[in-house]
Design a protein around this motif. Sequence first.
Motif, PDB file in Angstrom:
ATOM      1  N   ARG A 168       0.828  -1.210   0.000  1.00  0.00           N
ATOM      2  CA  ARG A 168       0.000   0.000   0.000  1.00  0.00           C
ATOM      3  C   ARG A 168       0.862   1.260   0.000  1.00  0.00           C
ATOM      4  O   ARG A 168       0.552   2.242  -0.686  1.00  0.00           O
ATOM      5  CB  ARG A 168      -0.916   0.000   1.224  1.00  0.00           C
ATOM      6  CG  ARG A 168      -1.919  -1.138   1.250  1.00  0.00           C
ATOM      7  CD  ARG A 168      -2.956  -0.997   0.157  1.00  0.00           C
ATOM      8  NE  ARG A 168      -3.948  -2.064   0.229  1.00  0.00           N
ATOM      9  CZ  ARG A 168      -4.999  -2.149  -0.552  1.00  0.00           C
ATOM     10  NH1 ARG A 168      -5.208  -1.222  -1.467  1.00  0.00           N
ATOM     11  NH2 ARG A 168      -5.848  -3.157  -0.443  1.00  0.00           N
ATOM     12  N   ALA A 218       2.221   1.900  -3.299  1.00  0.00           N
ATOM     13  CA  ALA A 218       1.176   2.389  -4.197  1.00  0.00           C
ATOM     14  C   ALA A 218       0.699   3.786  -3.795  1.00  0.00           C
ATOM     15  O   ALA A 218      -0.317   4.265  -4.312  1.00  0.00           O
ATOM     16  CB  ALA A 218       0.001   1.423  -4.204  1.00  0.00           C
ATOM     17  N   ASN A 219       1.428   4.418  -2.855  1.00  0.00           N
ATOM     18  CA  ASN A 219       1.105   5.774  -2.383  1.00  0.00           C
ATOM     19  C   ASN A 219      -0.250   5.823  -1.678  1.00  0.00           C
ATOM     20  O   ASN A 219      -0.946   6.835  -1.700  1.00  0.00           O
ATOM     21  CB  ASN A 219       1.130   6.778  -3.541  1.00  0.00           C
ATOM     22  CG  ASN A 219       1.328   8.208  -3.057  1.00  0.00           C
ATOM     23  OD1 ASN A 219       1.982   8.440  -2.037  1.00  0.00           O
ATOM     24  ND2 ASN A 219       0.754   9.164  -3.763  1.00  0.00           N
ATOM     25  N   ASP A 220      -0.606   4.714  -1.027  1.00  0.00           N
ATOM     26  CA  ASP A 220      -1.879   4.622  -0.311  1.00  0.00           C
ATOM     27  C   ASP A 220      -1.596   4.497   1.185  1.00  0.00           C
ATOM     28  O   ASP A 220      -1.876   3.481   1.809  1.00  0.00           O
ATOM     29  CB  ASP A 220      -2.678   3.420  -0.829  1.00  0.00           C
ATOM     30  CG  ASP A 220      -4.071   3.334  -0.208  1.00  0.00           C
ATOM     31  OD1 ASP A 220      -4.453   4.257   0.529  1.00  0.00           O
ATOM     32  OD2 ASP A 220      -4.759   2.327  -0.449  1.00  0.00           O
ATOM     33  N   THR A 266      -4.505   3.567   3.877  1.00  0.00           N
ATOM     34  CA  THR A 266      -4.848   2.152   4.022  1.00  0.00           C
ATOM     35  C   THR A 266      -3.719   1.373   4.700  1.00  0.00           C
ATOM     36  O   THR A 266      -3.972   0.388   5.404  1.00  0.00           O
ATOM     37  CB  THR A 266      -5.151   1.532   2.650  1.00  0.00           C
ATOM     38  OG1 THR A 266      -6.170   2.289   2.006  1.00  0.00           O
ATOM     39  CG2 THR A 266      -5.619   0.093   2.784  1.00  0.00           C
ATOM     40  N   ALA A 278       4.291   8.890   1.569  1.00  0.00           N
ATOM     41  CA  ALA A 278       4.771   7.533   1.277  1.00  0.00           C
ATOM     42  C   ALA A 278       6.294   7.504   1.157  1.00  0.00           C
ATOM     43  O   ALA A 278       6.943   6.565   1.631  1.00  0.00           O
ATOM     44  CB  ALA A 278       4.121   7.022  -0.004  1.00  0.00           C
TER      45      ALA A 278
END
Length: 239
Positions: free
Chosen positions: A106, A109-111, A114, A176
Amino acid sequence: MQAFHPFRDLRGQDPVAVRSQAFALARDLHPGQTAGLLVAEEPTLLMQSVNLQVRHRLHWEAEPMAAGGWRVELRHRDDVEPGTLMELLGRDHERLDRLFAEALHRVNANDVPTAAPLLDSYTLGLRRHVHVENLILAPALEVPREPVTVMLEEHERIVEQLDILASFFEDGLPAAGEVAPFFALLSGSLAKHEAREEQNLFPLWDAALKLRHAEAEQAALLERVKGILAGSEDDRLSH
């Protein structure tokens, strides 16, 4: 419900074909499924080899048949409660690895939103696991000191790295790019540590349990550790 597949009769086949078909059946077995083999020879070595090939995802039970040969029932390991303490700890390694890998994915994925709760779940799980190994098993099971010392030192370093990573989340969500290098560093440390534990320390602990502790004591310790990993002693975890 368990999905049952008919028993595959391999009694008349040569050993190479038996190994190949047993592996194929085990490889394609998923949680919730049951399969079976009929084999001519006692199947312990065969099934141990197959289980190694499928990365210990297999649970199997065998019984001799009155007409000759052996009946072997196969299930996915996740459908069966861990039968030994070392199996339980190994499974917990895998569960924690999946949590951390998903958090890392995550972040990459720059999330980060989450990733944050996944990291929280991982942190709590790791602290429970370390509590079991450092404060329950290490004092109770007499084994050569070196692998225990290595474990304790590596636990300390891993917890320190985890604390540094967690500190980035204390005042909100970081970028991130800020935390990705720390995730990657910790991922490498965890992989090496778990491999050393499972190869060097777990066999020694397993032998000590069987040699010095009655079956009732082993069962009681297994149940206590199950409880700790589920949160029964969270008030005693170090922070």
